[in-house]
Write a protein that holds these residues in place. Structure first.
Motif, PDB file in Angstrom:
ATOM      1  N   TYR A  79       0.697  -1.198  -0.304  1.00 58.32           N
ATOM      2  CA  TYR A  79      -0.090  -0.153   0.154  1.00 58.32           C
ATOM      3  C   TYR A  79       1.097   1.079   0.332  1.00 58.32           C
ATOM      4  O   TYR A  79       1.808   1.320   0.402  1.00 58.32           O
ATOM      5  CB  TYR A  79      -0.763   0.319   0.663  1.00 58.32           C
ATOM      6  N   ASP A  80       0.502   2.433  -0.351  1.00 59.47           N
ATOM      7  CA  ASP A  80       1.072   3.818  -0.661  1.00 59.47           C
ATOM      8  C   ASP A  80       1.153   4.559   0.827  1.00 59.47           C
ATOM      9  O   ASP A  80       0.226   4.367   1.537  1.00 59.47           O
ATOM     10  CB  ASP A  80       0.238   4.635  -1.554  1.00 59.47           C
ATOM     11  N   GLY A  81       2.716   5.276   1.258  1.00 60.11           N
ATOM     12  CA  GLY A  81       2.109   5.968   2.256  1.00 60.11           C
ATOM     13  C   GLY A  81       2.438   5.700   3.543  1.00 60.11           C
ATOM     14  O   GLY A  81       2.069   5.596   4.543  1.00 60.11           O
ATOM     15  N   ALA A  82       3.326   3.990   3.526  1.00 58.94           N
ATOM     16  CA  ALA A  82       3.633   2.983   4.533  1.00 58.94           C
ATOM     17  C   ALA A  82       4.334   4.114   5.259  1.00 58.94           C
ATOM     18  O   ALA A  82       4.091   3.583   7.173  1.00 58.94           O
ATOM     19  CB  ALA A  82       4.284   1.815   4.143  1.00 58.94           C
ATOM     20  N   TYR A  83       4.881   5.212   5.097  1.00 58.42           N
ATOM     21  CA  TYR A  83       6.092   5.869   6.438  1.00 58.42           C
ATOM     22  C   TYR A  83       5.536   6.775   6.620  1.00 58.42           C
ATOM     23  O   TYR A  83       6.290   7.804   6.916  1.00 58.42           O
ATOM     24  CB  TYR A  83       7.262   6.178   5.393  1.00 58.42           C
ATOM     25  N   LEU A  84       4.160   7.497   6.296  1.00 61.05           N
ATOM     26  CA  LEU A  84       3.528   7.941   7.111  1.00 61.05           C
ATOM     27  C   LEU A  84       1.984   7.835   7.782  1.00 61.05           C
ATOM     28  O   LEU A  84       2.278   6.450   8.060  1.00 61.05           O
ATOM     29  CB  LEU A  84       2.090   8.797   5.842  1.00 61.05           C
ATOM     30  N   PRO A  85       1.882   8.506   9.348  1.00 61.52           N
ATOM     31  CA  PRO A  85       1.146   8.199  10.252  1.00 61.52           C
ATOM     32  C   PRO A  85       0.035   8.192  10.323  1.00 61.52           C
ATOM     33  O   PRO A  85      -0.763   7.424  10.727  1.00 61.52           O
ATOM     34  CB  PRO A  85       0.825   9.506  11.354  1.00 61.52           C
ATOM     35  N   LYS A  86      -0.804   8.963   8.345  1.00 64.17           N
ATOM     36  CA  LYS A  86      -1.899   8.279   8.265  1.00 64.17           C
ATOM     37  C   LYS A  86      -2.150   7.876   6.720  1.00 64.17           C
ATOM     38  O   LYS A  86      -2.020   9.135   6.198  1.00 64.17           O
ATOM     39  CB  LYS A  86      -2.409   9.799   8.520  1.00 64.17           C
ATOM     40  N   PRO A  87      -1.659   7.182   6.079  1.00 65.86           N
ATOM     41  CA  PRO A  87      -1.885   6.874   4.666  1.00 65.86           C
ATOM     42  C   PRO A  87      -2.803   7.601   3.614  1.00 65.86           C
ATOM     43  O   PRO A  87      -4.030   7.304   4.747  1.00 65.86           O
ATOM     44  CB  PRO A  87      -1.130   5.419   4.688  1.00 65.86           C
ATOM     45  N   PRO A  88      -2.280   7.906   3.035  1.00 65.56           N
ATOM     46  CA  PRO A  88      -3.532   8.641   1.764  1.00 65.56           C
ATOM     47  C   PRO A  88      -4.714   7.486   1.704  1.00 65.56           C
ATOM     48  O   PRO A  88      -4.409   6.626   1.592  1.00 65.56           O
ATOM     49  CB  PRO A  88      -3.156   8.931   0.784  1.00 65.56           C
TER      50      PRO A  88
END
Length: 243
Positions: A79-88
């Protein structure tokens, strides 16, 4: 098992996107350029910046780069944005150049994958919720994330995973049922993902694909590199009360 999605199945009359049964997976074709998409973007869509800015070019990176996600070689389910606290919540890809056109993007249902994994390991969802995995970003930073999370709107468990991200699962809690070698769990996850029913998107210039980044994991199924292939990726947050 695979299923080739068609425009008639996915396009929502009078809208760029639609939710049906809590699942967002839309294909639109024939956009002249990406500007036409942005002009028609619903007002409740907000672009989320990635580490590349408001959009990312998914094409072969410099040969010295370690960013395999931007190459044209095979890239496993994630899934995209795994490094974000809240993925898109929503992701989109717009095809600038399809190259040879023989490298599809595959989508699988992350909720169905959780149920399949439970059966394979003879575990309950509550057991899998005790596991984390470690994502290694392009700069070598380690980011821990739960293996199973609840969808922010649907309240269903989904698998949050990345096949090619240096996985190292570890226990966040205790369960007698989890007395399993973690390497066995990792192998079981990869086997489960490979066996899921797939929706394949074979790209043509001007195609635009939009999907629920929490409901679906996606992968690039390449048998060889295609240096002409060039997709533009954008992430969105969507504000609404319910599906």
């Amino acid at each position: 098992m695979t299923h080739d999605i068609t425009t008639s199945e996915a396009a929502i009359s009078g809208k760029i996107f639609g939710f049906e049964g809590g699942i967002l997976l839309v294909r639109e074709v024939g956009f002249e350029n990406y500007v036409s998409i942005e002009r028609n973007r619903p007002k409740n869509w907000t672009i989320i910046k990635s580490s590349d800015g408001i959009w990312s070019s998914v094409k072969d990176a410099d040969e010295a780069s370690s960013d395999h996600s931007a190459s044209s070689a095979h890239f496993g389910y994630h899934y995209d944005g795994a490094y974000l606290p809240k993925p898109p919540l929503v992701c989109s890809l717009y095809c600038i150049d399809s190259g040879r056109g023989d490298t599809p993007t595959a989508f699988i249902d992350a909720h169905v994958a959780v149920n399949s994994l439970c059966k394979r390991l003879s575990l309950e969802v509550e057991d899998l919720e005790l596991l984390d995995w470690t994502y290694i970003d392009r700069h070598g930073k380690l980011i821990n994330a739960p293996l199973v999370q609840l969808h922010p709107y649907l309240d269903i468990p989904i698998l949050r995973f990345g096949e090619q991200s240096g996985i190292l699962a570890y226990k966040r809690g205790s369960s007698k049922k989890l007395d399993i070698e973690l390497s066995h769990i990792s192998d079981a996850i990869n086997s489960t993902l490979s066996e899921q029913e797939k929706i394949l998107q074979y790209w043509k210039d001007g195609d635009w694909m939009v999907w629920d980044n929490w409901q679906f994991l996606h992968a690039r199924l390449a048998t060889s590199s295609d240096r002409r292939r060039n997709l533009r990726r954008v992430w969105y947050d969507v504000k609404f009360d319910s599906f």
